[in-house]
Enzyme design. Sequence first.
Site, short mmCIF file in Angstrom:
data_model
loop_
_atom_site.label_atom_id
_atom_site.label_comp_id
_atom_site.label_asym_id
_atom_site.label_seq_id
_atom_site.Cartn_x
_atom_site.Cartn_y
_atom_site.Cartn_z
N SER A 550 0.85 -1.19 0.00
CA SER A 550 0.00 0.00 0.00
C SER A 550 0.89 1.24 0.00
O SER A 550 1.69 1.42 -0.92
CB SER A 550 -0.94 -0.04 1.20
OG SER A 550 -1.99 0.88 1.04
N ASP A 636 -9.57 -3.45 -5.86
CA ASP A 636 -8.99 -2.64 -4.79
C ASP A 636 -9.53 -1.21 -4.91
O ASP A 636 -9.35 -0.55 -5.93
CB ASP A 636 -7.47 -2.65 -4.90
CG ASP A 636 -6.77 -2.05 -3.68
OD1 ASP A 636 -7.41 -1.28 -2.95
OD2 ASP A 636 -5.60 -2.38 -3.47
N HIS A 670 -8.36 -4.79 -1.52
CA HIS A 670 -7.08 -4.28 -1.02
C HIS A 670 -6.34 -5.30 -0.16
O HIS A 670 -5.11 -5.34 -0.16
CB HIS A 670 -7.34 -3.01 -0.20
CG HIS A 670 -6.11 -2.23 0.12
ND1 HIS A 670 -5.31 -1.65 -0.85
CD2 HIS A 670 -5.51 -1.92 1.30
CE1 HIS A 670 -4.31 -1.02 -0.29
NE2 HIS A 670 -4.40 -1.18 1.02
#
Length: 700
Positions: A550, A636, A670
Site C-alpha cells: 500500500s 482494490d 485491497h
Amino acid sequence: MSETQAAKPAAPRRDHPRTHHGDTVNDPYAWLKDPEDPATVEYLKAENVYTESRTAHLAALRKSIFGEIKSRTQETDLSVPVRKRGWWYYGRTEEGKQYGIQCRLKADGDTPPEIEAGTAIEGEEILVDGNELAEGHDFFSLGTCDVSPDGNLLAYAVNYSGDERFTLRFKDLRTGEDFPDDIPNVFYGGSWSLDGSVFFYTKVDDAWRPYQVWRHVLGEHEDKDVLVHQEDDERFWTGIDLTRSERYLFIVSGSKITTEVRYLDAADPTGEFRVFGNGRVQGVELSVDHQGDRFWVLHNKDAENFTLGWTPVEDTTQFHEVLPHDETVRLESADAFADHVVVSMRRAGLSQVAILGSNEGQDFGRLTEIEFDEPIYAVGLGENPDYDSRQIRLGYTSLVTPSSVYDYDIDTAELHLRKRTPVLGDFDPADYVQYREWATAADGTKVPISIVAKRGVTADGTAPCLLYGYGSYEHSIDPYFSIARLSLLDRGVVFAIAHIRGGGEMGRQWYEQGKLLHKRNTFTDFVDCAERLVSVGWAAPDRIVARGGSAGGLLMGAVANLAPARFAGILADVPFVDALNTILDPTMPLTVIEWEEWGNPLESAEVYEYMKSYSPYENVSDVRYPSILAVTSLNDTRVGFHEPAKWIAKLRHESPDSDVLLKTEMEAGHGGRSGRYDAWEEEAFNLAWVLDKLGAAQIA
C-alpha cells in the site's frame, strides 16, 4: 524462449498529456485505469500468464511453504471468550473451512469458560457462519457483526467482490430468523441504539469516502431511513460508534489532522446530535470516551504528543488536564471503564499500556504501566466490551512470541495468560532470537530496526535478509509474530522491520518528519536501514529483498529508483506507485482526503515538483532494476490496480533487461484473497519468490 515460457507482455503506449504548473507530461499508460476496457483485462490476464510461467520453477517450493504454514496452524481453533453483559462471545475455525464462525455462550461467572476446539460446545449459539454466507462466491468479507445491547438482535454486513461496499442485514437471535431488512452499499461498522430499535450505519460517496450517517428503524423499508449527518468537506471521513458505557452515540468526522465529534444520548436515537466542545478546529485532533458524569478527552491542541483530561458531561468546553504533554511519550488512546481508564501510549519505539485508576470525585490516582519481560514486543488493548469489568483484555506479541491474550487484573495488578496462539510441529521460541538495531540517517536521526533470526544464524555478513517497511499515516509497524515467516527464518533468512519516519513508532514528530515536504526521509531512512544491516553483518550486501504494501508500496517504488543496486529484489503489495497522478485527480477514490498527508499538487507548484521528484512511476529510468514482483487486486478501492499495472509497463519499456512481474488477483480487494487457505497460497507464492531472489530457495 522455451516452449513453456509465455511471451513478455508489452502494453501499448498511448498519448495522454498532462499539464500542471506549466509542466506538460505524457502518461502513455493512463488507459490502464479502466477495468471495464477489455484491452485492460486482457493485458492483466496476459501479465498473470507471464508471471506464472516465469515462476513455474518455484511450484514445488510454493507447495512446500503452503504445507509448512498449514502444518503449523491449528486449523480447528477458537478465540478466548469475551464477556458482554450475560454472554461470552468468541470466534472459532474448523479444519478445511475458509472462514471463521462467530458464536456465544450464556455467561456464568467472570472467568472465561474452558471450552476446547473441535469438541461439541453445550449451549453454543452461532451468530454468523462465514462459510455458509460465502458459499458459491469466490470472495467473501464481513463488514460488521454487532449484537444489540440487550443481546437479542444482530446486525451483520456482507460483501462478495472486495470493493468494500456491503449489504447490511439483521437477524433475530432469539429465533435465528433474518429480518426482511436488506440495505445495500453500506460501509464498515455501525451502531445500535440502547433499546435495539434503531441501527445507525454509514454510506460512501463515489470516491469511496464514508460521508453519511443514516438511521434505520428495524422492520421498516430502507426508503424510510433518515439521513442523520452528511460530511460535505471532502477531506473528512465520518462514522458512528456506541460508547462502552452504552450511554452515548458518537458521530466522529476526521481528516488527517482534524477531528470533530457529535454526541447523543443512546436512549434517544431520534434526538439531535450535539457538537462536542468547541467543534471543528483546524489541526486539532481528539478522541472522546464516556465515564459516569464526565467525558475523557485525548487531544493535541498545543500538545504535539497529545494530552489527556476530562470534561463534565453538562459542559464539554471545560477541559481539566490529567496527563500533561510529554515530548518523550506519545499518548495514542484512552478507553474509559466504570472506574478506570486504559491509556495506550508509545515510548522509545515500543507500545505501552497503562491504567489510570479513579477513586472518588476528581482523584484519578496514578498511572500504572503494565510491564513485560521481552526487550522488543507489541502490546495493545484487546476487545473489552464490558464497561464494569475489573479485568482488562490485552493482545501481546513479539518477533519470537506468538500472538497472546492476557487478562490484567486491576485489583491485584496480575497478568493472566489466557491463550497463546498454538504453533504446531517442533516450534520452540527459544530457537529464534530478536534484536534491536539503530541506523543513522544522513541528518543524524537514529532509526530503529527490529531483527529476528534463527538461533545459530550469525551477523557475519553472509545471511540473506528480508527488510520490511511502511512509513506513512503515523501507522507503526510493531514487532509481531508470523507463522508464515518461519518458512523464511528456518531457511536462514534474517527478517527485519525498518521503523522509518512517516510512521508513528517514535512519536508524532516521527510522523511529521516523514510526510508532506519531508516525505523523502521515509525513503532515505529505509535505504540507511539496509546499509546498517550490511555494515553490522545482518545482511549480505547482495542478498537483501525489500517488501512493503500500500503506502509501503510507494516506499518500494521510491527505493527502487533511489538505490536500485542495493536490493536483490523488491516485493510490492498493492503498491501506491502512481502517487502524483492519483493525488492530482480529485475524482479518484480518497484523493482529496490524502492532500493533508502528501500535499495538494493542484494548488502548490512546490508540492507538485516535490512529489514528482519521488513518485515511483514518474521516475522510472533506463537503469538496471532489481527483480520486482508487484501484487495487486482488480477490485482494490484504496490503491487502484492500474498503479502497479502502469508501473510495471513503464519499467518494462524503459528498462527491458530488468526482471519485473505483475500478479493481479481478479476477484479480490485491497487485502487480497479472502479465504484463509487462499491467503496462505498467496503468501506461499510471495515467499517462494523472495527466497528465490535471496538464493535460499531450497525446498526444506
